[in-house]
Scaffold this motif. Structure first.
Motif, mmCIF file in Angstrom:
data_model
loop_
_atom_site.group_PDB
_atom_site.id
_atom_site.type_symbol
_atom_site.label_atom_id
_atom_site.label_comp_id
_atom_site.label_asym_id
_atom_site.label_seq_id
_atom_site.Cartn_x
_atom_site.Cartn_y
_atom_site.Cartn_z
ATOM 1 N N PHE A 5 -41.185 7.814 19.529
ATOM 2 C CA PHE A 5 -42.155 7.546 18.467
ATOM 3 C C PHE A 5 -42.212 6.047 18.177
ATOM 4 O O PHE A 5 -43.289 5.466 18.068
ATOM 5 C CB PHE A 5 -41.773 8.300 17.186
ATOM 6 C CG PHE A 5 -42.678 7.988 16.027
ATOM 7 C CD1 PHE A 5 -43.884 8.650 15.872
ATOM 8 C CD2 PHE A 5 -42.328 7.017 15.096
ATOM 9 C CE1 PHE A 5 -44.726 8.351 14.821
ATOM 10 C CE2 PHE A 5 -43.166 6.713 14.041
ATOM 11 C CZ PHE A 5 -44.364 7.384 13.897
ATOM 12 N N ALA A 6 -41.064 5.436 18.040
ATOM 13 C CA ALA A 6 -40.996 4.004 17.734
ATOM 14 C C ALA A 6 -41.688 3.190 18.821
ATOM 15 O O ALA A 6 -42.424 2.246 18.523
ATOM 16 C CB ALA A 6 -39.544 3.564 17.579
ATOM 17 N N ASN A 7 -41.485 3.523 20.079
ATOM 18 C CA ASN A 7 -42.114 2.790 21.182
ATOM 19 C C ASN A 7 -43.628 2.939 21.169
ATOM 20 O O ASN A 7 -44.355 2.006 21.528
ATOM 21 C CB ASN A 7 -41.561 3.249 22.527
ATOM 22 C CG ASN A 7 -40.141 2.783 22.743
ATOM 23 O OD1 ASN A 7 -39.678 1.841 22.111
ATOM 24 N ND2 ASN A 7 -39.438 3.460 23.638
ATOM 25 N N LEU A 8 -44.116 4.104 20.765
ATOM 26 C CA LEU A 8 -45.559 4.336 20.752
ATOM 27 C C LEU A 8 -46.262 3.753 19.527
ATOM 28 O O LEU A 8 -47.370 3.236 19.628
ATOM 29 C CB LEU A 8 -45.855 5.836 20.812
ATOM 30 C CG LEU A 8 -45.688 6.509 22.164
ATOM 31 C CD1 LEU A 8 -45.843 8.014 22.032
ATOM 32 C CD2 LEU A 8 -46.705 5.970 23.153
#
Length: 98
Positions: A5-8
């Motif tokens: 989620f953080a990467n996206l």
């Protein structure tokens, strides 16, 4: 929070080196033109900038601004005139950096 989620959805919003140089060039332009304007203009100061009182002062300020922009474009050939103008507009809206 998971890393997928953080990467996206969470980005890094720091400026690149190129963006920092462009921003510094815009700040330089604003500082130089305002300093000159304060030597030739006799009008009121509105929103931190001095205003010309007549067409002669306006002409002096405009000629200086055009020369300053030409000089800036020559000093920074990696940016187009349009990019510099856009960044000057953004920097002017943001106001002076502290």
């Amino acid at each position: 929070m998971n890393t997928a989620f953080a990467n996206l959805y969470q980005g890094d919003f720091s400026l690149t080196e190129s963006e920092r140089r462009l921003s510094a060039a815009a700040e330089q332009y604003i500082a130089e033109t305002e300093a000159y304007d304060r030597t030739v203009c006799t009008g009121p100061i509105l929103k931190g900038s001095i205003m010309p009182t007549n067409s002669h002062e306006r002409g002096l300020a405009n000629r200086n601004a055009m020369r300053a922009m030409d000089r800036l474009c020559t000093q920074h050939p990696e940016f187009t005139r349009q990019q510099i103008l856009r960044e000057v507009s953004r920097a002017d809206i943001r106001g002076p950096s502290l």
